[in-house]
Design a protein around this motif. Structure first.
Motif, PDB file in Angstrom:
ATOM      1  N   PHE A   1       0.835  -1.206   0.000  1.00  0.00           N
ATOM      2  CA  PHE A   1       0.000   0.000   0.000  1.00  0.00           C
ATOM      3  C   PHE A   1       0.870   1.257   0.000  1.00  0.00           C
ATOM      4  CE2 PHE A   1      -2.682   3.300   1.733  1.00  0.00           C
ATOM      5  CZ  PHE A   1      -3.915   3.053   1.157  1.00  0.00           C
ATOM      6  N   LEU A   2       1.898   1.267   0.863  1.00  0.00           N
ATOM      7  CA  LEU A   2       2.776   2.432   0.938  1.00  0.00           C
ATOM      8  C   LEU A   2       3.512   2.669  -0.378  1.00  0.00           C
ATOM      9  CD1 LEU A   2       4.318   2.117   4.519  1.00  0.00           C
ATOM     10  CD2 LEU A   2       2.799   3.916   3.681  1.00  0.00           C
ATOM     11  N   MET A   3       3.884   1.584  -1.050  1.00  0.00           N
ATOM     12  CA  MET A   3       4.542   1.738  -2.351  1.00  0.00           C
ATOM     13  C   MET A   3       3.600   2.364  -3.379  1.00  0.00           C
ATOM     14  SD  MET A   3       6.735  -1.772  -2.834  1.00  0.00           S
ATOM     15  CE  MET A   3       8.158  -2.137  -1.795  1.00  0.00           C
ATOM     16  N   LEU A   4       2.361   1.889  -3.388  1.00  0.00           N
ATOM     17  CA  LEU A   4       1.406   2.350  -4.389  1.00  0.00           C
ATOM     18  C   LEU A   4       0.949   3.786  -4.146  1.00  0.00           C
ATOM     19  CD1 LEU A   4      -0.741  -0.889  -4.847  1.00  0.00           C
ATOM     20  CD2 LEU A   4       0.982   0.037  -6.391  1.00  0.00           C
TER      21      LEU A   4
ATOM     22  N   THR B   1      -7.625   8.600   7.905  1.00  0.00           N
ATOM     23  CA  THR B   1      -8.855   8.040   7.326  1.00  0.00           C
ATOM     24  C   THR B   1      -8.568   6.694   6.670  1.00  0.00           C
ATOM     25  OG1 THR B   1      -8.593   9.185   5.190  1.00  0.00           O
ATOM     26  CG2 THR B   1      -9.846  10.323   6.913  1.00  0.00           C
ATOM     27  N   MET B   2      -7.406   6.539   6.033  1.00  0.00           N
ATOM     28  CA  MET B   2      -7.052   5.263   5.410  1.00  0.00           C
ATOM     29  C   MET B   2      -6.837   4.178   6.467  1.00  0.00           C
ATOM     30  SD  MET B   2      -7.125   5.376   2.112  1.00  0.00           S
ATOM     31  CE  MET B   2      -8.634   6.317   2.379  1.00  0.00           C
ATOM     32  N   LEU B   3      -6.173   4.526   7.560  1.00  0.00           N
ATOM     33  CA  LEU B   3      -5.949   3.552   8.639  1.00  0.00           C
ATOM     34  C   LEU B   3      -7.274   3.112   9.253  1.00  0.00           C
ATOM     35  CD1 LEU B   3      -2.816   5.070  10.413  1.00  0.00           C
ATOM     36  CD2 LEU B   3      -2.931   2.897   9.178  1.00  0.00           C
ATOM     37  N   LEU B   4      -8.165   4.067   9.497  1.00  0.00           N
ATOM     38  CA  LEU B   4      -9.473   3.730  10.069  1.00  0.00           C
ATOM     39  C   LEU B   4     -10.294   2.892   9.092  1.00  0.00           C
ATOM     40  CD1 LEU B   4     -10.422   7.085  11.827  1.00  0.00           C
ATOM     41  CD2 LEU B   4      -9.947   4.890  12.925  1.00  0.00           C
ATOM     42  N   CYS B   5     -10.216   3.213   7.806  1.00  0.00           N
ATOM     43  CA  CYS B   5     -10.950   2.436   6.806  1.00  0.00           C
ATOM     44  C   CYS B   5     -10.421   1.003   6.758  1.00  0.00           C
ATOM     45  CB  CYS B   5     -10.831   3.102   5.435  1.00  0.00           C
ATOM     46  SG  CYS B   5     -11.870   2.344   4.182  1.00  0.00           S
ATOM     47  N   ALA B   6      -9.092   0.836   6.842  1.00  0.00           N
ATOM     48  CA  ALA B   6      -8.508  -0.503   6.853  1.00  0.00           C
ATOM     49  C   ALA B   6      -8.973  -1.280   8.080  1.00  0.00           C
ATOM     50  CB  ALA B   6      -6.985  -0.407   6.823  1.00  0.00           C
ATOM     51  N   TRP B   7      -9.001  -0.623   9.237  1.00  0.00           N
ATOM     52  CA  TRP B   7      -9.441  -1.294  10.467  1.00  0.00           C
ATOM     53  C   TRP B   7     -10.905  -1.700  10.369  1.00  0.00           C
ATOM     54  CZ3 TRP B   7     -12.861   0.602  14.398  1.00  0.00           C
ATOM     55  CH2 TRP B   7     -12.919  -0.210  15.534  1.00  0.00           C
ATOM     56  N   LEU B   8     -11.749  -0.823   9.866  1.00  0.00           N
ATOM     57  CA  LEU B   8     -13.171  -1.144   9.708  1.00  0.00           C
ATOM     58  C   LEU B   8     -13.383  -2.248   8.676  1.00  0.00           C
ATOM     59  CD1 LEU B   8     -14.675   2.458   9.790  1.00  0.00           C
ATOM     60  CD2 LEU B   8     -14.967   0.682  11.529  1.00  0.00           C
TER      61      LEU B   8
ATOM     62  N   ALA C   1      -6.115   7.831  -2.329  1.00  0.00           N
ATOM     63  CA  ALA C   1      -5.983   7.684  -0.881  1.00  0.00           C
ATOM     64  C   ALA C   1      -5.602   8.977  -0.186  1.00  0.00           C
ATOM     65  CB  ALA C   1      -4.953   6.590  -0.568  1.00  0.00           C
ATOM     66  N   ASN C   2      -4.753   9.781  -0.810  1.00  0.00           N
ATOM     67  CA  ASN C   2      -4.243  10.996  -0.162  1.00  0.00           C
ATOM     68  C   ASN C   2      -4.666  12.261  -0.890  1.00  0.00           C
ATOM     69  OD1 ASN C   2      -2.350   9.759   1.935  1.00  0.00           O
ATOM     70  ND2 ASN C   2      -1.699   8.751   0.058  1.00  0.00           N
ATOM     71  N   GLN C   3      -5.809  12.211  -1.561  1.00  0.00           N
ATOM     72  CA  GLN C   3      -6.236  13.342  -2.377  1.00  0.00           C
ATOM     73  C   GLN C   3      -7.304  14.202  -1.712  1.00  0.00           C
ATOM     74  OE1 GLN C   3      -4.482  14.099  -4.921  1.00  0.00           O
ATOM     75  NE2 GLN C   3      -3.309  12.211  -4.897  1.00  0.00           N
ATOM     76  N   CYS C   4      -7.560  13.980  -0.435  1.00  0.00           N
ATOM     77  CA  CYS C   4      -8.479  14.821   0.347  1.00  0.00           C
ATOM     78  C   CYS C   4      -9.885  14.851  -0.249  1.00  0.00           C
ATOM     79  CB  CYS C   4      -7.924  16.243   0.455  1.00  0.00           C
ATOM     80  SG  CYS C   4      -8.615  17.175   1.860  1.00  0.00           S
ATOM     81  N   LEU C   5     -10.375  13.691  -0.664  1.00  0.00           N
ATOM     82  CA  LEU C   5     -11.732  13.608  -1.193  1.00  0.00           C
ATOM     83  C   LEU C   5     -12.728  13.410  -0.054  1.00  0.00           C
ATOM     84  CD1 LEU C   5     -11.144  11.326  -4.304  1.00  0.00           C
ATOM     85  CD2 LEU C   5     -11.249  13.815  -4.208  1.00  0.00           C
ATOM     86  N   LEU C   6     -13.958  13.834  -0.274  1.00  0.00           N
ATOM     87  CA  LEU C   6     -14.996  13.668   0.746  1.00  0.00           C
ATOM     88  C   LEU C   6     -15.314  12.206   0.976  1.00  0.00           C
ATOM     89  CD1 LEU C   6     -17.433  16.537  -0.339  1.00  0.00           C
ATOM     90  CD2 LEU C   6     -15.518  16.637   1.267  1.00  0.00           C
ATOM     91  N   GLU C   7     -15.172  11.383  -0.068  1.00  0.00           N
ATOM     92  CA  GLU C   7     -15.468   9.953   0.053  1.00  0.00           C
ATOM     93  C   GLU C   7     -14.567   9.269   1.068  1.00  0.00           C
ATOM     94  OE1 GLU C   7     -17.317  11.189  -3.706  1.00  0.00           O
ATOM     95  OE2 GLU C   7     -15.393  11.603  -2.737  1.00  0.00           O
ATOM     96  N   ASN C   8     -13.335   9.762   1.244  1.00  0.00           N
ATOM     97  CA  ASN C   8     -12.420   9.145   2.199  1.00  0.00           C
ATOM     98  C   ASN C   8     -12.917   9.280   3.633  1.00  0.00           C
ATOM     99  OD1 ASN C   8     -10.108  10.490   0.003  1.00  0.00           O
ATOM    100  ND2 ASN C   8     -10.212   8.297   0.343  1.00  0.00           N
ATOM    101  N   THR C   9     -13.678  10.326   3.896  1.00  0.00           N
ATOM    102  CA  THR C   9     -14.287  10.490   5.220  1.00  0.00           C
ATOM    103  C   THR C   9     -15.640   9.800   5.285  1.00  0.00           C
ATOM    104  OG1 THR C   9     -13.166  12.614   5.566  1.00  0.00           O
ATOM    105  CG2 THR C   9     -15.120  12.182   6.914  1.00  0.00           C
TER     106      THR C   9
END
Length: 448
Positions: A14-17, A93-100, A132-140
């Motif tokens: 994930f970090l590479m991508l 938000t990515m970490l929380l999404c992965a946990w959920l 993942a890091n584009q500050c979209l509303l969908e990430n929240t």
């Protein structure tokens, strides 16, 4: 946990991508807009119910509900209005999404030690890592929707968890509007698919409690905050209704996006099923209900002609979990924690961290635009209004980067002290060029 090497390997992948965006300064156009609005909120320009973008572009922003931007503004207030605070917020938000996602996996029958499997498929969905890091509303919004789904899948105290789920759906609505409300159909789907384990009375009670949790806070806000009524009246008029009438793309384009986004994950699952001679875990009635819920997250978007691939981000954790459940048993037999796998996972993690460190502070995307901007910005005053040709005014990335860098608003109607242009557009005779080592964009200054 014995399977930690698999988790580490997936995290490294994930970090590479995401290395092209995690530690770089480039950002997707929509993310530039939302992060700039959040920065304005944090600095006292506009407010939660009256968001403001630039002085010339969306001085009254009613395109989307304000919750995600308000949450990011809180981060800015606490930590400062910096790009890296934006990146931190998105990483969380990515970490929380992965946990959920792992929690959903376990709730649907997957084993905890195999939770890396849905995370791997989630990572292999291109739109996940790309945005993942584009500050979209969908990430929240995905966090609220996944939380609501997990609560609705609970087998005990359904009325209580239904009400909490409704509150989370209210938060999803306040983040991106009606598209976040698709989990409302989940109780009905669970009852239709498995009437033996869920009675009509229980389904009805849970649905009523869920709608109560959804509507009560929204109604209370509408009555208590006049600005909220104005905001949502404009939101429905300018965003929702306009999306039904504008002819941007074919309405079925969202299905093309869905198939394209899930092609790699589907291919991996197909290979595993063929080699493993059958699925590892046959879908249960609950799983089929979740597949229908995925359809409910995707198909209603055909109502609007405003369709983008990242609109599908909310459905992707469910897709990853459901696909991984089909392959859990054979993959668990093939990939077991060993010393060799441990060394490989740690090596991949080291490589991923190194890659992000090397890219730290580079542009990542929109390279020439950003490089020229950093030179030109040294000649501009913070908060200045700058004249641009009309085509550049509608270059929303240009608007976003200059506002993020020095709160400069670009204007195509008036003549201001400075003019920003390119070789494609001739400067008015009242301007003379400020000679700077830029490649594409040029700055002119008015002389009297």
């Amino acid at each position: 946990m014995k399977s930690w090497p698999q988790y580490v390997a997936v995290a490294a992948l994930f970090l590479m991508l995401v290395s092209g965006s995690l530690t770089t300064t480039g950002m997707f156009m929509d993310g530039l807009i939302y992060s700039n609005i959040a920065a304005n909120m944090a600095e006292g320009v506009g407010s939660f119910w009256h968001p403001v973008y630039t002085a010339t572009h969306h001085p009254d922003f009613y395109q989307h509900p304000p919750l995600a931007m308000g949450m990011l503004a809180l981060f800015y207030k606490l930590l400062g209005t910096h790009l890296w605070v934006t990146k931190l917020y998105m990483a969380l938000t990515m970490l929380l999404c992965a946990w959920l996602t792992v929690r959903l996996w376990m709730r649907l029958g997957g084993k905890r030690e195999n939770g890396w499997m849905p995370l791997l498929l989630w990572t292999l969905i291109p739109i996940v890592t790309h945005f993942a890091n584009q500050c979209l509303l969908e990430n929240t919004m995905v966090l609220f929707d996944l939380g609501a789904i997990l609560l609705l899948l609970r087998r005990n105290r359904k009325w209580l968890f239904g009400m909490w789920a409704g509150l989370l759906l209210a938060a999803a609505f306040l983040t991106k509007g009606f598209v976040g409300l698709f989990p409302l159909v989940l109780p009905l789907l669970l009852w239709l698919m498995d009437r033996k384990n869920m009675s009509f009375r229980v389904m009805l009670m849970q649905t009523i409690c869920m709608f109560a949790g959804l509507l009560l806070p929204l109604v209370a806000i509408a009555f208590a905050v006049p600005e909220a009524r104005v905001y949502f009246s404009n939101y429905i008029q300018h965003q929702v209704m306009a999306g039904w009438s504008q002819d941007e793309v074919h309405r079925w384009q969202i299905l093309v996006y869905f198939l394209r986004s899930t092609a790699i994950a589907l291919g991996v699952v197909l290979i595993v099923v063929v080699v493993g001679k059958g699925v590892g875990q046959k879908p249960t009635r609950e799983h089929w209900a979740m597949w229908v819920l995925v359809a409910c997250a995707v198909l209603p978007m055909m109502v609007s002609t405003r369709q983008r691939e990242f609109y599908l981000l909310t459905a992707m954790p469910m897709v990853a979990v459901l696909l991984a459940l089909l392959t859990e048993e054979p993959v668990a037999r093939w990939i077991k924690p060993t010393k060799v796998l441990t060394y490989i996972a740690l090596a991949l993690l080291l490589g991923a961290v190194t890659l992000n460190v090397v890219r730290f502070g580079s542009e990542g995307r929109d390279v020439q635009l950003q490089r020229d901007m950093k030179i030109i910005a040294t000649q501009l005053e913070r908060g200045e209004m700058v004249t641009v040709p009309t085509p550049l005014y509608f270059d929303y990335k240009l608007q976003g980067y200059y506002y993020r860098e020095c709160r400069v608003s670009l204007d195509d109607r008036g003549r201001h002290r400075h003019l920003l242009t390119t070789d494609a557009y001739q400067a008015d005779s009242c301007y003379r060029e400020v000679h700077l080592p830029t490649a594409k964009y040029h700055l002119y200054e008015m002389f009297y």
